[in-house]
Design an enzyme around this catalytic site. Structure first.
Site, PDB file in Angstrom:
ATOM      1  N   PHE A 114     -26.495  21.588  19.821  1.00 15.77           N
ATOM      2  CA  PHE A 114     -26.924  22.735  20.594  1.00 15.77           C
ATOM      3  C   PHE A 114     -26.722  23.958  19.720  1.00 15.77           C
ATOM      4  O   PHE A 114     -25.764  24.702  19.897  1.00 15.77           O
ATOM      5  CB  PHE A 114     -26.094  22.854  21.886  1.00 15.77           C
ATOM      6  CG  PHE A 114     -26.291  21.680  22.817  1.00 15.77           C
ATOM      7  CD1 PHE A 114     -27.413  21.620  23.640  1.00 15.77           C
ATOM      8  CD2 PHE A 114     -25.377  20.633  22.846  1.00 15.77           C
ATOM      9  CE1 PHE A 114     -27.608  20.535  24.507  1.00 15.77           C
ATOM     10  CE2 PHE A 114     -25.590  19.553  23.706  1.00 15.77           C
ATOM     11  CZ  PHE A 114     -26.702  19.496  24.531  1.00 15.77           C
ATOM     12  N   PHE A 161     -31.397  22.249  16.802  1.00 14.88           N
ATOM     13  CA  PHE A 161     -30.831  20.941  17.157  1.00 14.88           C
ATOM     14  C   PHE A 161     -29.909  21.141  18.344  1.00 14.88           C
ATOM     15  O   PHE A 161     -29.583  22.281  18.705  1.00 14.88           O
ATOM     16  CB  PHE A 161     -30.066  20.345  15.959  1.00 14.88           C
ATOM     17  CG  PHE A 161     -29.090  21.299  15.345  1.00 14.88           C
ATOM     18  CD1 PHE A 161     -27.820  21.461  15.882  1.00 14.88           C
ATOM     19  CD2 PHE A 161     -29.447  22.076  14.242  1.00 14.88           C
ATOM     20  CE1 PHE A 161     -26.922  22.366  15.340  1.00 14.88           C
ATOM     21  CE2 PHE A 161     -28.553  22.996  13.692  1.00 14.88           C
ATOM     22  CZ  PHE A 161     -27.289  23.139  14.241  1.00 14.88           C
TER      23      PHE A 161
END
Lengths: 59, 552, 156
Positions: free
Chosen positions: C77, C75
């Site tokens: 970051f 996802f």
């Protein structure tokens, strides 16, 4: 071969065609080209094999 | 062809203007894209930090769009139009010229709108615009305009070519024009993929008319376009090598028919190969990936043919000048003529570039290099050296030929220097990228130490070498701009538009080579074989749709 | 169409070279199981993926004798989990997807280099023969902090 065409610059068709018919002569004149492409092929094989070995080492 | 309307120009004045408009726009894009590239190199090398209002990835988007899409497409269309005009009588039909200007207008509108979107940080999705990152719809519309504009110019070339054929029934078509038509045909088929992605998926989704996008399908449509895109860059360089270079070195075409065969093979095999960009992705079975790997290897064959043709052209020309021994012909080449030297440096670069390409496409082996800087290094050899240097070499004679001026000895020398600067810069930049890519350093990534991981520390010296190479390359761009300005101020005169002739004994190409219906059918069949089953699977059993994200 | 004798030999050489490359790659792929990642279609809804098996509990799960399944979510970051620990010689079957945009998953120094695509699940296997702290990074641009996206695999 190049010399002979230089000596008869104004003769048309007939000698030109005759020259192309004697393909043995033109064929042998590309040996440098053949050597050059073989070097190129060798380079491709070496680099490919190199990365393939790296792939195997990381497998 | 011998009786041009204006003696000092190589093609009609109105055509010259159209071509110059394309070429100058191309170099404007190269300059702006070069600034972005320089900054990226310096940031990644840890040399500078960007001010808060400019993002690294924003620069990266600008660099990719302006260099890979705008510089290339404008130069290619300008160069192709010039050669088509030159070889079909020196003057375009009004309809072809008008289509060219219409294309120019559409592409330029698209470029300006797209650049504004990037500058406003509304489109930091890179030129591959991977969904579900969602840019402003105007960015997608802008790029669609660029593509549609290029079609218009393509249609103009087709019309000109068809008209020539009608007037010269039964005659062999001019090789340059044939190659231009083949290239544009390949381009139009290839861009159908990205047009479908943008028009049917991204624009409706970006406007909010639909909620989600099928990510797998969008990527597949992109790469249907993305690989032939690189052949769209390469084929015009090949046109220079096949048609222009033999004339410059005082030789003849090696084989008109084999040159056409190579281009037809490119038309057939450059499109059904996009999966080799998606080898590391889920959702495509190993069988279909491998099938497209095989097709990718097929498209290497015409490049092998080209390598032989080019060396043979050199050898025949060199031997005609009295060269002896196995490689004596090599010394007979006009090494101090930038019109030869720059494209030749491009050809030589294509040897490591092509070898790298074979590695990239090698199915599971792609895991070693996928999304690493090796890939960036690879296409900086292909497009940014092989293609770019060939285009620079063309520019040095094309601008004077179009403006009725001379390529002077001084500009020629500056051109030689510029070429060497480019080669040196690229040696550092691309060499470092290839090496550090094999060590794992990722492409398209800003400066980072990955929380001081030792592997990432090992990459640092290479990133610095990239920054040094990038700086040298930027100097190369500045030199090029200076040279272009000098070309426009060069003394009046007549500069040759070099188009080589066939050997007296050359045989005509088979008729099949110009049966366009048959060729297009073959393209369609190959595309269906490569893509139909997996794409139908993606459409009939779609991945759950993704809503859009703005993550920058 | 006339082709020079030496050009024919060159093409025989070149095409044989390419055929051998393909033969090596094809044999490894289809007879020895060294495939690129992905293998089969396996779709999930990226919006609800974290509520269902197996992505509701990302992490490591032993499935055999020194064999593990690593369920990983990518996802912006980062990854979940952001660290896994393994014994030397462990074989790991990676199961990877994304909850948002497209990400990469490259374990530096290994051939594990695959894409996390929302809506699809990617699979690959790797046996960790060497101890060490492996860096895993995202190598597909995913947004403003893409360069921060990483995790670690500790092999002891």
């Amino acid at each position: 071969m190049a010399k002979s065409t230089n000596l008869v610059p104004h003769k048309k068709d007939v000698p030109a065609k005759a020259a192309s018919r004697t393909s043995g002569e033109t064929e042998s004149s590309l040996k440098g080209t053949f050597a050059a492409v073989l070097l190129l092929g060798g380079f491709i094989i070496l680099t490919w094999a190199g990365v393939f070995l790296l792939f195997l080492a990381r497998q | 062809m011998l009786t041009n309307g204006t003696p000092e120009l190589q093609i009609d004045r109105k055509d010259s203007r159209l071509v110059l408009a394309h070429i100058l726009f191309a170099f404007g894009a190269l300059f702006l894209g070069g600034i972005a590239g320089l900054l990226q190199g310096l940031v990644r090398g840890g040399v500078v930090k960007l001010p808060a209002e400019i993002g690294y990835y924003q620069l990266l988007t600008a660099h990719g769009v302006l260099m890979a899409l705008i510089f290339t497409t404008y130069f290619i269309i300008g160069f192709l139009i010039s050669g088509v005009s030159k070889t079909t009588g020196g003057k375009l039909l009004p309809i072809s010229r008008h289509l060219g200007w219409l294309g120019y207008g559409l592409m330029s509108t698209g470029t300006v709108v797209g650049t504004i979107c990037i500058l406003l940080n509304q489109a930091t999705v890179l030129y591959t615009f991977y969904a579900p990152m969602k840019a402003s719809p105007y960015f997608y519309i802008a790029l669609a305009l660029v593509v549609v504009g290029s079609w218009m110019s393509g249609f103009g070339m087709f019309y000109q070519f068809g008209y020539w054929k009608k007037l010269h029934k039964g005659k062999v078509t001019p090789l340059f024009a044939f190659m231009a038509v083949t290239t544009m045909l390949m381009w139009i088929v290839a861009t159908l993929g990205v047009a479908a992605e943008v028009l049917l998926q991204l624009i409706p989704w970006s406007f909010g008319w639909v909620d989600t996008v099928n990510v797998m399908l969008s990527r597949t449509l992109f790469w249907f376009f993305g690989h032939p895109l690189v052949y769209f860059w390469l084929l015009p360089a090949y046109m220079c090598w096949y048609v222009v270079i033999p004339k410059i070195i005082g030789g003849k075409l090696f084989s008109d028919a084999l040159a056409r065969l190579a281009f037809i093979l490119f038309l057939l095999f450059s499109i059904p190969v996009g999966f080799h960009h998606q080898l590391m992705e889920p959702g495509i079975s190993p069988f279909w990936k491998f099938l497209q790997v095989i097709l990718t290897f097929m498209v290497i064959v015409p490049s092998l043919m080209t390598a032989f043709s080019l060396f043979a052209t050199f050898e025949q020309a060199g031997r005609a000048l009295g060269a002896k021994g196995l490689f004596g012909w090599f010394r007979k080449m006009p090494w101090s003529d930038v019109r030869f030297f720059a494209p030749f440096a491009g050809m030589l670069t294509f040897i490591p570039a092509g070898a790298g390409g074979i590695i990239n496409a090698s199915n599971q082996m792609n895991a070693v290099v996928h999304n690493t800087l090796f890939i960036t290094g690879h296409f900086h050899l292909t497009v940014a050296t092989t293609v770019a240097l060939t285009f620079f070499g063309v520019t040095y004679w094309l601008i004077p030929a179009l403006t009725g001026r001379k390529l002077t000895a001084r500009i020629n020398k500056l051109g030689m220097i510029q070429t060497v600067v480019w080669l040196v810069g690229m040696f550092f930049m691309s060499g470092a990228m290839h090496t550090v890519g094999l060590l794992g350093s990722p492409r398209r990534t800003a400066y980072t130490t990955y929380e001081n991981h030792p592997d990432a520390f090992l990459w640092m010296p290479y990133h610095v070498a990239m920054a040094i190479g990038g700086t040298i390359l930027f100097i190369g761009i500045l030199l090029l701009i200076v040279n272009i300005v000098l070309l426009f101020r060069a003394p009046r005169g007549q500069e040759e538009f070099p188009i080589a002739e066939a050997n007296a004994s050359a045989e005509a190409a088979p008729r099949l080579f110009e049966r366009w219906g048959v060729l297009i059918s073959l393209v369609v069949v190959l595309v269906l074989i490569a893509y139909m089953v997996p794409v139908l699977d993606m459409i009939n059993n779609p991945v759950p749709g993704s809503k859009g994200f703005v993550t920058w | 169409m006339h082709m020079h004798r030496l050009e024919k030999w060159w093409l025989v050489f070149g095409i044989s070279m390419l055929a051998i490359f393909l033969l090596v790659l094809g044999t490894a792929t289809f007879a020895m199981g060294v495939t690129p990642p992905g293998e089969h279609r396996h779709t999930v809804n990226p919006e609800t993926v974290t509520q269902n098996e197996p992505f509701d509990k990302p992490g490591l799960r032993q499935v055999g004798d020194n064999e593990y399944e690593a369920v990983i979510l990518a996802f912006v970051f980062g990854y979940s989990p952001d660290r896994i620990e393994l014994p030397v010689g462990a074989k790991v079957n990676f199961v990877l997807t994304s909850t948002d945009v497209v990400h990469g998953f490259h374990i530096i120094g290994t051939n594990v280099n695959m894409m996390a695509v929302p809506g699809e699940v990617n699979h690959t296997s790797y046996t960790f023969k060497e101890p060490g702290e492996y860096l895993v990074l995202c190598n597909e641009y995913c947004g403003a902090a893409h360069e921060q996206m990483q995790m670690r695999i500790i092999v002891k």
